[in-house]
Scaffold this motif. Structure first.
Motif, mmCIF file in Angstrom:
data_model
loop_
_atom_site.group_PDB
_atom_site.id
_atom_site.type_symbol
_atom_site.label_atom_id
_atom_site.label_comp_id
_atom_site.label_asym_id
_atom_site.label_seq_id
_atom_site.Cartn_x
_atom_site.Cartn_y
_atom_site.Cartn_z
ATOM 1 N N THR A 53 0.989 -0.524 0.159
ATOM 2 C CA THR A 53 1.452 -1.365 -0.954
ATOM 3 C C THR A 53 0.768 -2.738 -0.945
ATOM 4 O O THR A 53 0.674 -3.375 -1.987
ATOM 5 C CB THR A 53 2.983 -1.528 -0.928
ATOM 6 O OG1 THR A 53 3.383 -1.927 0.368
ATOM 7 C CG2 THR A 53 3.675 -0.238 -1.303
ATOM 8 N N ASP A 54 0.270 -3.169 0.215
ATOM 9 C CA ASP A 54 -0.491 -4.419 0.252
ATOM 10 C C ASP A 54 -1.855 -4.239 -0.413
ATOM 11 O O ASP A 54 -2.375 -5.164 -1.031
ATOM 12 C CB ASP A 54 -0.690 -4.895 1.701
ATOM 13 C CG ASP A 54 0.458 -5.765 2.152
ATOM 14 O OD1 ASP A 54 0.561 -6.900 1.650
ATOM 15 O OD2 ASP A 54 1.267 -5.305 2.974
ATOM 16 N N ASP A 55 -2.438 -3.043 -0.274
ATOM 17 C CA ASP A 55 -3.699 -2.752 -0.972
ATOM 18 C C ASP A 55 -3.449 -2.752 -2.482
ATOM 19 O O ASP A 55 -4.268 -3.234 -3.262
ATOM 20 C CB ASP A 55 -4.234 -1.367 -0.579
ATOM 21 C CG ASP A 55 -4.598 -1.260 0.898
ATOM 22 O OD1 ASP A 55 -4.983 -2.285 1.473
ATOM 23 O OD2 ASP A 55 -4.489 -0.150 1.446
ATOM 24 N N ILE A 56 -2.349 -2.207 -2.887
ATOM 25 C CA ILE A 56 -2.046 -2.082 -4.318
ATOM 26 C C ILE A 56 -1.743 -3.452 -4.923
ATOM 27 O O ILE A 56 -2.273 -3.802 -5.969
ATOM 28 C CB ILE A 56 -0.856 -1.108 -4.535
ATOM 29 C CG1 ILE A 56 -1.221 0.288 -4.004
ATOM 30 C CG2 ILE A 56 -0.483 -1.023 -6.025
ATOM 31 C CD1 ILE A 56 -0.047 1.253 -3.899
ATOM 32 N N ILE A 57 -0.921 -4.211 -4.260
ATOM 33 C CA ILE A 57 -0.648 -5.582 -4.700
ATOM 34 C C ILE A 57 -0.307 -6.408 -3.459
ATOM 35 O O ILE A 57 0.706 -6.165 -2.791
ATOM 36 C CB ILE A 57 0.457 -5.650 -5.792
ATOM 37 C CG1 ILE A 57 0.745 -7.077 -6.224
ATOM 38 C CG2 ILE A 57 1.734 -4.948 -5.384
ATOM 39 C CD1 ILE A 57 -0.262 -7.641 -7.182
ATOM 40 N N GLU B 284 -7.020 -5.171 -5.875
ATOM 41 C CA GLU B 284 -8.041 -6.202 -5.786
ATOM 42 C C GLU B 284 -8.798 -6.200 -4.449
ATOM 43 O O GLU B 284 -10.023 -6.356 -4.427
ATOM 44 C CB GLU B 284 -7.334 -7.537 -6.057
ATOM 45 C CG GLU B 284 -8.023 -8.781 -5.668
ATOM 46 C CD GLU B 284 -7.183 -9.989 -6.089
ATOM 47 O OE1 GLU B 284 -7.008 -10.218 -7.287
ATOM 48 O OE2 GLU B 284 -6.693 -10.710 -5.194
ATOM 49 N N THR B 285 -8.077 -5.988 -3.342
ATOM 50 C CA THR B 285 -8.774 -6.056 -2.054
ATOM 51 C C THR B 285 -9.609 -4.821 -1.748
ATOM 52 O O THR B 285 -10.626 -4.922 -1.062
ATOM 53 C CB THR B 285 -7.775 -6.265 -0.889
ATOM 54 O OG1 THR B 285 -6.667 -5.393 -1.093
ATOM 55 C CG2 THR B 285 -7.277 -7.686 -0.816
ATOM 56 N N ILE B 286 -9.209 -3.667 -2.264
ATOM 57 C CA ILE B 286 -9.967 -2.456 -1.909
ATOM 58 C C ILE B 286 -10.918 -1.990 -3.004
ATOM 59 O O ILE B 286 -11.847 -1.249 -2.735
ATOM 60 C CB ILE B 286 -9.034 -1.294 -1.479
ATOM 61 C CG1 ILE B 286 -7.951 -1.049 -2.524
ATOM 62 C CG2 ILE B 286 -8.436 -1.556 -0.108
ATOM 63 C CD1 ILE B 286 -7.204 0.249 -2.294
ATOM 64 N N MET B 287 -10.686 -2.425 -4.247
ATOM 65 C CA MET B 287 -11.610 -2.086 -5.332
ATOM 66 C C MET B 287 -11.693 -3.281 -6.292
ATOM 67 O O MET B 287 -11.045 -3.288 -7.337
ATOM 68 C CB MET B 287 -11.153 -0.826 -6.070
ATOM 69 C CG MET B 287 -12.246 -0.217 -6.961
ATOM 70 S SD MET B 287 -11.657 1.184 -7.952
ATOM 71 C CE MET B 287 -11.849 2.550 -6.822
ATOM 72 N N GLY C 63 0.778 4.734 -1.115
ATOM 73 C CA GLY C 63 1.911 3.821 -1.323
ATOM 74 C C GLY C 63 2.719 3.556 -0.073
ATOM 75 O O GLY C 63 3.865 3.108 -0.155
ATOM 76 N N CYS C 64 2.120 3.800 1.104
ATOM 77 C CA CYS C 64 2.874 3.537 2.331
ATOM 78 C C CYS C 64 3.026 2.030 2.537
ATOM 79 O O CYS C 64 2.373 1.234 1.879
ATOM 80 C CB CYS C 64 2.188 4.187 3.531
ATOM 81 S SG CYS C 64 0.518 3.611 3.832
ATOM 82 N N GLY C 65 3.924 1.661 3.456
ATOM 83 C CA GLY C 65 4.159 0.244 3.726
ATOM 84 C C GLY C 65 5.495 -0.194 3.187
ATOM 85 O O GLY C 65 6.481 0.527 3.303
ATOM 86 N N SER C 66 5.503 -1.356 2.563
ATOM 87 C CA SER C 66 6.783 -1.961 2.175
ATOM 88 C C SER C 66 7.423 -1.246 1.001
ATOM 89 O O SER C 66 6.823 -0.382 0.367
ATOM 90 C CB SER C 66 6.585 -3.431 1.832
ATOM 91 O OG SER C 66 6.330 -3.587 0.460
ATOM 92 N N SER C 67 8.650 -1.634 0.704
ATOM 93 C CA SER C 67 9.407 -0.984 -0.370
ATOM 94 C C SER C 67 9.204 -1.676 -1.711
ATOM 95 O O SER C 67 9.862 -1.349 -2.683
ATOM 96 C CB SER C 67 10.891 -0.979 -0.015
ATOM 97 O OG SER C 67 11.365 -2.311 0.010
ATOM 98 N N ARG C 68 8.276 -2.626 -1.781
ATOM 99 C CA ARG C 68 8.146 -3.436 -2.989
ATOM 100 C C ARG C 68 7.918 -2.611 -4.254
ATOM 101 O O ARG C 68 6.950 -1.873 -4.382
ATOM 102 C CB ARG C 68 7.036 -4.486 -2.802
ATOM 103 C CG ARG C 68 5.661 -3.923 -2.592
ATOM 104 C CD ARG C 68 4.646 -5.012 -2.244
ATOM 105 N NE ARG C 68 4.898 -5.576 -0.925
ATOM 106 C CZ ARG C 68 3.944 -6.081 -0.131
ATOM 107 N NH1 ARG C 68 2.707 -6.129 -0.524
ATOM 108 N NH2 ARG C 68 4.249 -6.548 1.062
ATOM 109 N N GLU C 69 8.812 -2.788 -5.179
ATOM 110 C CA GLU C 69 8.714 -2.099 -6.460
ATOM 111 C C GLU C 69 7.549 -2.668 -7.275
ATOM 112 O O GLU C 69 7.102 -2.082 -8.254
ATOM 113 C CB GLU C 69 10.042 -2.269 -7.219
ATOM 114 C CG GLU C 69 10.572 -0.978 -7.809
ATOM 115 C CD GLU C 69 12.040 -1.065 -8.237
ATOM 116 O OE1 GLU C 69 12.874 -0.499 -7.523
ATOM 117 O OE2 GLU C 69 12.330 -1.671 -9.273
#
Lengths: 162, 416
Positions: free
Chosen positions: A15-19, A38-41, A61-67
């Motif tokens: 989820t950190d990669d996603i946002i 942004e960080t990976i692509m 989507g592994c990692g935190s639970s952030r919606e």
């Protein structure tokens, strides 16, 4: 029917990669979308078109639970995420906010740029570029309903509140 | 079916469910706290809801930043309090409140066979009484508050079979830290962890709560233990009558079976920054500590305090260490006073905090500064979990935490 171009990602996209966490000071979909992947692509949000599809490998989507993560993806105009597998909280959060997520063991066979067609109701993915077709386990009707209605809260409004 | 599948099937109006299947289930209890509850209330209002599905089945527990540490946290609790008043749902005020996952079982709100969801990842704790319980997001909780239902994918189960006698000081914490060390922080991702075997059958309820509490640290959806005579005795104490016949079928299908020889497990410590970094306590003998925290939803129950007191009796906390004791609920606190445990702690130089999650998540009541090290009976040692991004948390059981507080460094309880 969802129709768009595939954007390929690998295993364990978290989820950190996603946002990234530094952008979580807002819940605004557009602001979150501006930093999606942004960080990976870098530049992903500029390149992606409405209706496009993210295709990934395992544990997406592994990692935190952030919606905020599925919100950012949806905010970019991405119409669905196809992966070999999803982390469980990401999967829930996606469906709850109305982002279709599809588990497909053959996700590796799809390449970046392939034109895809996803039929959620019948559980069929067509790779038009490669002339291949896959079936996936359809969501039960009520889950399809949630996605169609734009997420859990909208669905609850319609079904339970009027 | 496994015990988890049976509970899910029953709450979904089905005779049978299988792993991977999506179901919609009726919930018996919906939980939120002072961090996640306000977000759920926002979603509840966004939906235009005007009533909750059942006020008796909704519990709001302001335990994370309470007694309120600042203005923002006071506003969050105000939001919960206002909602509770308006919709007549359960709310625990300061003076009654305790750490949610210790409080709810104590209040008799968790029963074998129940289906419980909470906007807190450690909601999986109630598997110890034989309930299916799992953590979710705020939106899920908002929806459940309105409808009394939740959607779910039936998890495959992993059966953990613990056999053999526990070594001295080895409790639920050591068993679960060892297990997470073995399978990794995603070793049970999405799955159900079913804890079985003769070791578990002889394990106290407090130790069982500790084990189920940390199922999430292996990524699990839930942790569960079949109810038995030990469960029955506990339930009787908290005034719950319940069906105790709930068991996994002989022919239940498990994704895998993992056998663990408990006699080989020594007291465990998990090094920063993952709960899976667990090793024998003896491997950590040179780690100096600044703080010891004994409490949390993992290890803040009365037997945990007794275990800490058994080490601290007649001892003095190291002059360069702060030792913070946090009874998880008011009832536990009172019991600790009655038994003279609080006297032992104060005489040794500990400070006693009111029930709160507090330092476990770096909230208050013992936040770490840069470079500081804490040993803690809590559940997570992620980067910055207890304070500064460059602080360090070692997870352990109450005896190790107490002994380390005396010695000023991580140590086996027999070596002080």
């Amino acid at each position: 029917m969802i129709k768009g171009k595939a954007w390929k990602f690998g295993d364990n996209i978290n989820t950190d990669d996603i946002i990234a966490a530094r952008y979580l000071n807002t819940i605004d979909e557009k602001q979150l979308a501006a930093h999606c992947m942004e960080t990976i692509m870098p530049g992903f949000t500029m390149k992606v078109s409405k209706g496009d599809i993210i295709v990934a490998e395992t544990n997406f989507g592994c990692g935190s639970s952030r919606e905020h993560a599925p919100v950012a993806i949806k905010g970019c105009g991405v119409a669905a995420v196809i992966a070999k597998g999803f982390a469980r909280i990401f999967l829930r959060n996606s469906i709850n906010i109305g982002l279709p997520v599809i588990e497909l063991p053959q996700a590796s066979e799809i390449n970046e740029g392939d034109e895809l067609e996803v039929d959620l109701e019948n559980g069929v993915i067509k790779n038009i570029t490669k002339q291949k077709s896959y079936t996936f386990t359809k969501y039960p009707e009520f889950l399809q309903d949630i996605i169609k209605n734009g997420g859990l809260i909208e669905w609850v409004k319609i079904k339970h509140i009027k | 079916m496994t015990i988890t599948e049976k509970i899910i099937a029953k709450h979904s109006g089905k005779d049978k469910v299988s792993p991977g299947e999506f179901v919609e289930s009726n919930v018996d209890l919906v939980l939120a706290n002072d961090i996640t509850g306000p977000l759920s209330i926002n979603e509840f209002e966004k939906a235009g809801a005007t009533k909750v599905f059942d006020p008796d089945k909704i519990v709001l527990v302001p335990d994370h930043f309470t007694p309120c540490k600042d203005i923002q946290s006071a506003e969050l609790v105000k939001r919960l309090r206002g909602f509770a008043k308006k919709y007549k749902v359960r709310f625990y005020e300061i003076g009654k409140v305790g750490i949610e996952h210790a409080l709810l079982p104590e209040e008799g709100l968790t029963r074998p066979g129940d289906f419980i969801i909470g906007a807190d990842s450690h909601t999986c704790t109630y598997g110890a009484v034989g309930a299916f319980s799992t953590g979710m997001g705020s939106t899920d909780i908002a929806s459940a508050m309105i409808t009394g239902k939740v959607w779910l994918k039936v998890p495959p189960s992993i059966k953990f079979v613990y056999t053999g006698k526990r070594n001295k000081y080895v409790g639920g914490k050591d068993l679960i830290l060892y297990t997470i060390g073995k399978i990794g922080v995603d070793g049970a991702n999405y799955k159900s962890m079913e804890f079985t075997g003769d070791t578990i059958q002889n394990l106290s309820m407090d130790n069982r709560f500790t084990m189920c509490n940390m199922a999430i640290e292996a990524g699990a959806k839930n942790g569960i233990i079949e109810p038995d005579e030990i469960t029955a005795l506990y339930l009787e104490e908290v005034g719950v009558t319940s069906d105790l016949t709930l068991k996994s079928d002989e022919d239940a299908v498990y994704e895998s079976v993992i056998e663990i020889d408990v006699s080989k497990i020594m007291p465990q410590v998990a090094a920063p920054h993952l709960p899976s970094n667990s090793k024998n306590v003896d491997e950590f003998s040179d780690v100096k500590i600044d703080q010891a925290v004994i409490g949390s939803c993992t290890n803040g129950r009365i037997s945990d305090l007794r275990r800490a007191a058994s080490i601290l009796n007649g001892q003095t906390i190291h002059h360069e260490v702060r030792c913070i004791i946090i009874p998880a609920t008011q009832k536990i606190y009172q019991q600790a006073v009655k038994e003279g445990l609080v006297d032992v702690f104060i005489s040794a130089g500990c400070v006693i905090s009111p029930p709160t999650c507090g330092p476990c998540l770096g909230g208050h009541m013992g936040v770490l500064g840069e470079g500081e090290v804490s040993i803690a009976t809590t559940n997570r040692n992620f980067i910055g979990r207890m304070g500064h991004p460059k602080s360090y948390v070692y997870l352990a059981n109450p005896e190790i935490a107490a002994a380390s507080a005396v010695k000023g460094k991580i140590i086996h309880p027999d070596k002080i």
